[in-house]
Design a protein around this motif. Structure first.
Motif, PDB file in Angstrom:
ATOM      1  N   ASP A 339       0.832  -1.211   0.000  1.00 42.60           N
ATOM      2  CA  ASP A 339       0.000   0.000   0.000  1.00 42.60           C
ATOM      3  C   ASP A 339       0.864   1.258   0.000  1.00 42.60           C
ATOM      4  O   ASP A 339       0.531   2.249  -0.666  1.00 42.60           O
ATOM      5  N   VAL A 340       1.966   1.223   0.768  1.00 41.24           N
ATOM      6  CA  VAL A 340       2.860   2.390   0.818  1.00 41.24           C
ATOM      7  C   VAL A 340       3.440   2.667  -0.564  1.00 41.24           C
ATOM      8  O   VAL A 340       3.399   3.799  -1.060  1.00 41.24           O
ATOM      9  N   LEU A 341       3.975   1.636  -1.205  1.00 43.34           N
ATOM     10  CA  LEU A 341       4.562   1.833  -2.527  1.00 43.34           C
ATOM     11  C   LEU A 341       3.487   2.104  -3.569  1.00 43.34           C
ATOM     12  O   LEU A 341       3.749   2.763  -4.587  1.00 43.34           O
ATOM     13  N   GLY A 342       2.274   1.645  -3.293  1.00 40.23           N
ATOM     14  CA  GLY A 342       1.160   1.940  -4.179  1.00 40.23           C
ATOM     15  C   GLY A 342       0.821   3.415  -4.222  1.00 40.23           C
ATOM     16  O   GLY A 342       0.264   3.907  -5.216  1.00 40.23           O
ATOM     17  N   LEU A 343       1.151   4.159  -3.161  1.00 46.33           N
ATOM     18  CA  LEU A 343       0.938   5.606  -3.165  1.00 46.33           C
ATOM     19  C   LEU A 343       1.755   6.267  -4.271  1.00 46.33           C
ATOM     20  O   LEU A 343       1.330   7.259  -4.871  1.00 46.33           O
ATOM     21  N   VAL A 344       2.937   5.713  -4.523  1.00 50.60           N
ATOM     22  CA  VAL A 344       3.782   6.250  -5.587  1.00 50.60           C
ATOM     23  C   VAL A 344       3.143   5.967  -6.940  1.00 50.60           C
ATOM     24  O   VAL A 344       3.044   6.851  -7.801  1.00 50.60           O
TER      25      VAL A 344
END
Length: 353
Positions: A339-344
């Motif tokens: 989810d964190v990297l999905g923000l990018v």
């Protein structure tokens, strides 16, 4: 004859057996984890605390350095019903006092009823109750270490390569190694920066994400990390774990408070507010977000309804109070790193004016 003594802030002195000699003092806390003693003892979040294990036998599968979360033991001392020789030898070599052969059930009950308390320990051939009381007296005269981050952070910028698909600036307030490896496994190069890194240090990395790590102590003392969150809000997606969540909340006009005895264990139930789904989590913190400020509470603790997840879709913010990387504990929440990297990938962060 007893060769170890534990003096407690409630006035009692407990006799015990010395497993690693020494004298020390600190805040007495407990964990309910029944595995993962290597990970717990090397977790920087336990810096300056005395760690009591509620599980009665600690060390039943040896000690292996590849399971360590950092390069040293962080608690000032360790307490258990029984330590195996492997753990006792490890702590002796590390210079960390360890005691056992005492009723940890009674000790944990006292902490649950009265809260985490200061204590003094004297262990070894010359240990006496008076020596333990002297350590306790020194501890009572100490205020909480306001610059505790300096004791657990990296000294300089280091890079942990994970494929180069993303670049993450990890502000190291006492980061566990498995947070870095969890990001590496998803293609992220992790740039570990000191807890007091400047905005220029972060920009030099040219990161896709700003990530605030876990760590020990009062989040109010991590003012530079909070300043980074304020500076990069709207410019970068921002994530945080444990202490990191608390720092992010304070940057968004929220507040934090010290808990009576904290959450420390591998079976804490957390509910997603929107879906109602409950997952089991690993936790290790003595502070909590008492006011989320301008952030949305997305997850709560089933037991006491404290904030376990915060977010801002507008600003590309996502945090967790618990440890999604576990180690030890369940892997129910590893998707947090996706989810964190999905923000990018979503381009969620708002472009700064």
């Amino acid at each position: 004859m007893s060769d170890a003594y534990l003096a407690l802030a409630d006035g009692s002195v407990v006799q015990a057996r010395c497993r690693a000699p020494g004298r020390t003092r600190g805040e007495l806390v407990f964990t309910t984890a029944y595995t993962g003693y290597e990970e717990s003892l090397t977790d920087p979040s336990y810096e300056e605390q005395v760690l009591t294990f509620s599980y009665p036998l600690i060390g039943n599968y040896g000690v292996r350095s590849e399971r360590f979360e950092s390069d040293r033991v962080h608690p000032r001392a360790a307490v258990a019903k029984e330590f195996t020789d492997d753990v006792a030898e490890w702590l002796t070599e590390a210079g960390v006092p360890a005691i056992d052969h005492l009723d940890t059930r009674e000790l944990v009950t006292a902490i649950r009823e009265d809260g985490a308390m200061k204590c003094g320990i004297a262990a070894g051939p010359d240990a006496t109750p008076e020596a333990a009381k002297a350590e306790l007296a020194e501890c009572k005269g100490m205020s909480e270490h306001i610059d505790i981050g300096k004791r657990v952070t990296t000294v300089e910028h280091t890079v942990h390569l994970g494929g180069g698909e993303y670049d993450v600036a990890l502000i190291d307030c006492g980061a566990k190694g498995s947070i870095i490896s969890s990001l590496n496994e998803r293609g992220a190069d992790v740039h570990v920066l000191p807890y007091d890194a400047s905005a220029e240090d972060v920009r030099a990395v040219d990161p896709d994400v700003l990530f605030i790590s876990n760590g020990p102590g009062d989040p109010a003392n991590f003012t530079q990390a909070q300043s980074l969150v304020e500076t990069f809000t709207g410019e970068l997606p921002i994530a945080g774990i444990c202490l990191g969540q608390q720092i992010v909340a304070r940057a968004f006009d929220g507040d934090t408070a010290k808990m009576a005895f904290g959450h420390r264990g591998v079976n804490q139930p957390v509910m997603d507010v929107e879906s109602g789904q409950v997952v089991m989590t690993t936790q290790n913190h003595g502070y909590t977000v008492s006011d989320p400020g301008n952030l949305d509470v997305t997850q709560i603790n089933v037991n006491d309804e404290t904030a376990e997840g915060l977010a801002s879709e507008e600003h590309g913010i996502i945090t967790r109070q618990y440890h999604p990387e576990a180690n030890p504990g369940p892997h129910d929440s590893l998707g947090f790193f996706d989810d964190v990297l999905g923000l990018v990938d979503k381009g969620t962060a708002v472009t700064a004016d």
